[in-house]
Design a protein around this motif. Structure first.
Motif, PDB file in Angstrom:
ATOM      1  N   GLN A   1     -10.078  16.481  -7.746  1.00 43.10           N
ATOM      2  CA  GLN A   1     -11.315  16.442  -8.535  1.00 43.10           C
ATOM      3  C   GLN A   1     -11.783  15.029  -8.842  1.00 43.10           C
ATOM      4  OE1 GLN A   1      -8.392  17.561  -9.768  1.00 43.10           O
ATOM      5  NE2 GLN A   1      -8.004  16.612 -11.742  1.00 43.10           N
ATOM      6  N   CYS A   2     -13.099  14.846  -8.701  1.00 38.47           N
ATOM      7  CA  CYS A   2     -13.771  13.635  -9.176  1.00 38.47           C
ATOM      8  C   CYS A   2     -14.670  14.094 -10.325  1.00 38.47           C
ATOM      9  CB  CYS A   2     -14.624  13.002  -8.068  1.00 38.47           C
ATOM     10  SG  CYS A   2     -15.691  11.653  -8.653  1.00 38.47           S
ATOM     11  N   PRO A   3     -14.140  14.074 -11.551  1.00 41.40           N
ATOM     12  CA  PRO A   3     -14.975  14.545 -12.665  1.00 41.40           C
ATOM     13  C   PRO A   3     -16.200  13.654 -12.871  1.00 41.40           C
ATOM     14  CG  PRO A   3     -12.833  13.710 -13.467  1.00 41.40           C
ATOM     15  CD  PRO A   3     -12.773  13.704 -11.971  1.00 41.40           C
ATOM     16  N   THR A   4     -16.075  12.380 -12.545  1.00 40.60           N
ATOM     17  CA  THR A   4     -17.139  11.419 -12.851  1.00 40.60           C
ATOM     18  C   THR A   4     -18.390  11.622 -11.987  1.00 40.60           C
ATOM     19  OG1 THR A   4     -15.420   9.867 -13.456  1.00 40.60           O
ATOM     20  CG2 THR A   4     -17.611   8.943 -13.102  1.00 40.60           C
ATOM     21  N   TYR A   5     -18.214  11.756 -10.670  1.00 39.17           N
ATOM     22  CA  TYR A   5     -19.402  11.815  -9.800  1.00 39.17           C
ATOM     23  C   TYR A   5     -19.611  13.147  -9.101  1.00 39.17           C
ATOM     24  CZ  TYR A   5     -20.015   6.897 -10.699  1.00 39.17           C
ATOM     25  OH  TYR A   5     -20.222   5.698 -11.318  1.00 39.17           O
ATOM     26  N   TYR A   6     -18.652  14.067  -9.222  1.00 41.34           N
ATOM     27  CA  TYR A   6     -18.896  15.390  -8.638  1.00 41.34           C
ATOM     28  C   TYR A   6     -18.971  16.465  -9.725  1.00 41.34           C
ATOM     29  CZ  TYR A   6     -18.896  19.462  -5.677  1.00 41.34           C
ATOM     30  OH  TYR A   6     -19.259  20.638  -5.092  1.00 41.34           O
TER      31      TYR A   6
ATOM     32  N   ILE B   1      -6.579   2.303 -11.740  1.00 37.07           N
ATOM     33  CA  ILE B   1      -8.009   2.159 -12.082  1.00 37.07           C
ATOM     34  C   ILE B   1      -8.770   3.480 -12.120  1.00 37.07           C
ATOM     35  CG2 ILE B   1      -8.281  -0.155 -11.098  1.00 37.07           C
ATOM     36  CD1 ILE B   1      -9.946   1.442  -8.836  1.00 37.07           C
ATOM     37  N   TRP B   2      -8.121   4.570 -11.680  1.00 32.69           N
ATOM     38  CA  TRP B   2      -8.866   5.829 -11.587  1.00 32.69           C
ATOM     39  C   TRP B   2      -9.332   6.314 -12.957  1.00 32.69           C
ATOM     40  CZ3 TRP B   2      -4.205   7.281  -8.149  1.00 32.69           C
ATOM     41  CH2 TRP B   2      -4.422   6.819  -6.840  1.00 32.69           C
ATOM     42  N   CYS B   3     -10.461   7.008 -12.956  1.00 35.84           N
ATOM     43  CA  CYS B   3     -11.053   7.524 -14.193  1.00 35.84           C
ATOM     44  C   CYS B   3     -10.111   8.519 -14.869  1.00 35.84           C
ATOM     45  CB  CYS B   3     -12.346   8.293 -13.901  1.00 35.84           C
ATOM     46  SG  CYS B   3     -13.600   7.399 -12.982  1.00 35.84           S
ATOM     47  N   ALA B   4     -10.304   8.747 -16.146  1.00 38.16           N
ATOM     48  CA  ALA B   4      -9.559   9.782 -16.869  1.00 38.16           C
ATOM     49  C   ALA B   4      -9.790  11.126 -16.176  1.00 38.16           C
ATOM     50  CB  ALA B   4     -10.035   9.847 -18.312  1.00 38.16           C
ATOM     51  N   GLY B   5      -8.721  11.818 -15.867  1.00 36.22           N
ATOM     52  CA  GLY B   5      -8.822  13.149 -15.261  1.00 36.22           C
ATOM     53  C   GLY B   5      -9.008  13.158 -13.761  1.00 36.22           C
ATOM     54  N   CYS B   6      -9.132  11.998 -13.126  1.00 38.86           N
ATOM     55  CA  CYS B   6      -9.297  11.938 -11.662  1.00 38.86           C
ATOM     56  C   CYS B   6      -8.066  12.559 -10.999  1.00 38.86           C
ATOM     57  CB  CYS B   6      -9.448  10.485 -11.220  1.00 38.86           C
ATOM     58  SG  CYS B   6      -9.470  10.308  -9.420  1.00 38.86           S
ATOM     59  N   GLY B   7      -8.306  13.483 -10.081  1.00 41.38           N
ATOM     60  CA  GLY B   7      -7.187  14.181  -9.443  1.00 41.38           C
ATOM     61  C   GLY B   7      -6.379  13.324  -8.482  1.00 41.38           C
ATOM     62  N   HIS B   8      -6.889  12.156  -8.129  1.00 38.32           N
ATOM     63  CA  HIS B   8      -6.163  11.311  -7.173  1.00 38.32           C
ATOM     64  C   HIS B   8      -4.745  10.986  -7.664  1.00 38.32           C
ATOM     65  CE1 HIS B   8      -9.678  11.198  -4.820  1.00 38.32           C
ATOM     66  NE2 HIS B   8     -10.069   9.952  -4.948  1.00 38.32           N
ATOM     67  N   GLY B   9      -4.595  10.819  -8.985  1.00 37.97           N
ATOM     68  CA  GLY B   9      -3.273  10.503  -9.530  1.00 37.97           C
ATOM     69  C   GLY B   9      -2.301  11.670  -9.378  1.00 37.97           C
TER      70      GLY B   9
ATOM     71  N   TYR C   1     -18.289  10.947  -2.186  1.00 43.19           N
ATOM     72  CA  TYR C   1     -17.919   9.535  -2.162  1.00 43.19           C
ATOM     73  C   TYR C   1     -17.816   9.085  -3.623  1.00 43.19           C
ATOM     74  CZ  TYR C   1     -19.641   8.953   2.754  1.00 43.19           C
ATOM     75  OH  TYR C   1     -19.865   9.025   4.100  1.00 43.19           O
ATOM     76  N   GLY C   2     -16.601   8.956  -4.114  1.00 42.17           N
ATOM     77  CA  GLY C   2     -16.424   8.578  -5.516  1.00 42.17           C
ATOM     78  C   GLY C   2     -16.731   7.112  -5.754  1.00 42.17           C
ATOM     79  N   MET C   3     -16.108   6.264  -4.968  1.00 39.32           N
ATOM     80  CA  MET C   3     -16.181   4.824  -5.232  1.00 39.32           C
ATOM     81  C   MET C   3     -17.602   4.282  -5.246  1.00 39.32           C
ATOM     82  SD  MET C   3     -14.043   1.701  -3.666  1.00 39.32           S
ATOM     83  CE  MET C   3     -12.877   1.768  -4.996  1.00 39.32           C
TER      84      MET C   3
ATOM     85  N   GLY D   1     -12.065   3.196  -0.618  1.00 41.99           N
ATOM     86  CA  GLY D   1     -12.533   4.274  -1.476  1.00 41.99           C
ATOM     87  C   GLY D   1     -11.603   4.352  -2.667  1.00 41.99           C
ATOM     88  N   CYS D   2     -11.920   5.225  -3.635  1.00 49.72           N
ATOM     89  CA  CYS D   2     -11.019   5.368  -4.781  1.00 49.72           C
ATOM     90  C   CYS D   2      -9.641   5.822  -4.301  1.00 49.72           C
ATOM     91  CB  CYS D   2     -11.595   6.373  -5.775  1.00 49.72           C
ATOM     92  SG  CYS D   2     -13.138   5.830  -6.547  1.00 49.72           S
ATOM     93  N   ALA D   3      -9.595   6.852  -3.448  1.00 47.29           N
ATOM     94  CA  ALA D   3      -8.306   7.349  -2.952  1.00 47.29           C
ATOM     95  C   ALA D   3      -7.522   6.229  -2.281  1.00 47.29           C
ATOM     96  CB  ALA D   3      -8.528   8.495  -1.964  1.00 47.29           C
TER      97      ALA D   3
ATOM     98  N   ASN E   1      -9.352  15.105  -0.854  1.00 47.06           N
ATOM     99  CA  ASN E   1     -10.706  15.638  -0.720  1.00 47.06           C
ATOM    100  C   ASN E   1     -11.301  15.995  -2.078  1.00 47.06           C
ATOM    101  OD1 ASN E   1     -13.066  16.921  -0.084  1.00 47.06           O
ATOM    102  ND2 ASN E   1     -12.105  18.716   0.851  1.00 47.06           N
ATOM    103  N   ASN E   2     -12.147  15.099  -2.589  1.00 46.44           N
ATOM    104  CA  ASN E   2     -12.832  15.372  -3.861  1.00 46.44           C
ATOM    105  C   ASN E   2     -14.298  15.732  -3.622  1.00 46.44           C
ATOM    106  OD1 ASN E   2     -13.924  12.919  -3.185  1.00 46.44           O
ATOM    107  ND2 ASN E   2     -13.041  11.773  -4.896  1.00 46.44           N
ATOM    108  N   SER E   3     -14.646  16.055  -2.369  1.00 43.13           N
ATOM    109  CA  SER E   3     -15.979  16.563  -2.011  1.00 43.13           C
ATOM    110  C   SER E   3     -17.099  15.549  -2.161  1.00 43.13           C
ATOM    111  CB  SER E   3     -16.359  17.797  -2.842  1.00 43.13           C
ATOM    112  OG  SER E   3     -15.355  18.757  -2.807  1.00 43.13           O
TER     113      SER E   3
END
Ligand SMILES: Cc1ncc(C[n+]2csc(CCOP(=O)(O)OP(=O)(O)O)c2C)c(N)n1
Ligand code: SF4
Ligand code: SF4
Ligand code: SF4
Lengths: 94, 277
Positions: free
Chosen positions: B201-206, B17-25, B126-128, B52-54, B122-124
């Motif tokens: 990285q959380c490109p969407t919210y950070y 479910i992670w966004c395109a480019g989300c570093g969690h993957g 709260y993404g979710m 959380g997303c992670a 650590n994407n700095s």
């Protein structure tokens, strides 16, 4: 036998039919593989998914495989086409 | 034989479910390559997460897995490790999950030196929940709850966990994915509490709020701001301002908690047997 996480030797100038397989259902088109492939093998059409545009330039370094956040890329070993390798990239750590 | 990461996935649950480019993957891939490099059987591994997303990660993994409540992954993992010390128990957690609501569990697991590996994505932010600042958000960064810039200073989570007593502490990044998987492999191989901070990285919210328009830009930021520990040792404090160290940051040998506990059980049983005799 457990595998190691060592970077494998790059295979120069041995273009296989498809050195890199990209799972089109999993790719979200983030451009990370396109941006970081050291040989500009990959490309992405506007709004589309990543494609292997220049297979002949691929060294099978494995970087795209370890950096794809969608786990959509598998680098196919030169010798055993059809079976997939684990990522063996190293350039990102240079 | 090295397995492709797909060997460890519940492929029917993919794409994730992670966004395109989300570093969690990318971090998840590093975790899987680390497990593979150690030659662990799937049944030997238990992956635990919070919220959380992670923390969505274990849902995609073909190990024993547990998706728990916000901040409590390490508490659940502690129970699992106490009941089954032979398992490799791995906690996957976000910076909010680990350092905010779960901060106490983290430091006490380190203090006890229980044999759990924690990987903090650590994407700095709260993404979710769409971009509130966390205890790991850099000073000055913009967040939905810090529209004028964050006035707090982030933890150095690695220093904190090491000071609390962990056996192994390291930091990597999504950009340095190969190094990251090596650090995670060493963490999993450590007997006591081990902790790896993965800068991601959380490109969407950070990223978008903080002048990094794409995941690629954020990965380049990681590349430019990470300093390997050996190089950092030769740099002055001024030179290190705004940078962060990557690599192994602390290793020590201390008795592991479940072993100590097993010794208590043995002593108590002996005493009881003597009393019965
Ligand atoms: C007890 C409780 N408090 C708050 C929440 C709301 N909540 C869900 S995820 C989250 C933070 C997620 O941030 P992080 O752990 O950094 O993970 P990310 O989503 O960035 O991967 C919060 C506050 C919750 N689910 N439960
Ligand atoms: S890195 Fe992966 S998800 Fe991103 S464009 Fe390439 S194949 Fe697609
Ligand atoms: S294996 Fe290396 S050279 Fe080939 S496409 Fe991937 S990153 Fe590019
Ligand atoms: S909101 Fe951020 S952390 Fe969550 S999936 Fe999207 S990019 Fe990743």
């Amino acid at each position: 036998m457990p595998g190691s996480i060592e970077a494998g030797p790059a295979v120069e100038g041995r273009p296989a039919e498809v050195p890199v397989e990209i799972n089109q259902k999993w790719c979200k088109g983030c451009d990370i593989c396109v941006a970081f492939c050291p040989k500009e093998v990959l490309a992405r059409p506007e709004g589309g998914k990543a494609q292997v545009a220049h297979p002949e330039k691929c060294t099978r370094c494995g970087l795209c495989e370890i950096m794809c956040p969608d786990l959509a890329i598998v680098v196919v070993p030169a010798a055993r086409k059809g079976t997939s390798s684990r990522g063996q990239g190293g350039a990102a750590d240079a | 034989m090295a397995m492709p990461v797909t060997h460890y996935l519940r492929t029917s649950k993919m794409p994730h479910i992670w966004c395109a480019g989300c570093g969690h993957g990318i971090v998840l891939g590093a975790v899987l390559r680390a497990i593979d490099s150690l030659g662990l059987d799937k049944d030997e591994v238990c992956v635990v997460s919070g919220i959380g997303c992670a923390s969505r990660a274990p849902g995609y993994l073909d190990f024993n897995t547990l998706h728990t409540t916000h901040g409590r992954a390490i508490a659940f993992a502690t129970g699992i490790k106490m009941a089954k010390p032979e398992l490799k128990v791995i906690v996957l957690t976000g910076d909010g999950d680990a350092a905010a609501i779960g901060g106490n569990h983290l430091i006490h697991a380190a203090r006890r030196n229980i044999g759990i590996t924690t990987v903090c994505f650590n994407n700095s932010i709260y993404g979710m929940t769409s971009g509130q600042y966390s205890p790991m958000t850099p000073t000055g960064s913009l967040a939905s709850t810090a529209p004028y810039g964050n006035i707090e200073e982030p933890f150095d989570l690695c220093d904190l966990v090491y000071a609390a007593g962990a056996s192994y502490v390291a930091r990597g990044t999504a950009y340095h994915a190969l190094l990251l998987s090596k650090l995670i492999a060493k963490a999993i191989a450590t007997e006591g509490f081990s902790f790896v901070e993965a800068i991601t990285q959380c490109p969407t919210y950070y990223g978008r709020r903080n002048n990094m328009r794409s995941a690629v830009d954020m990965l380049k930021w990681q590349k430019e701001h990470a300093v390997p520990v050996a190089a950092a040792a030769k740099m002055s404090a001024e030179e290190l301002v705004g940078k962060f160290r990557i690599g192994e940051l602390g290793t020590r040998t201390r008795p592991e908690y479940t072993r100590r506990y097993a010794a208590v059980i043995e002593t108590a049983q002996k005493e009881e047997a003597e009393q019965d005799a």
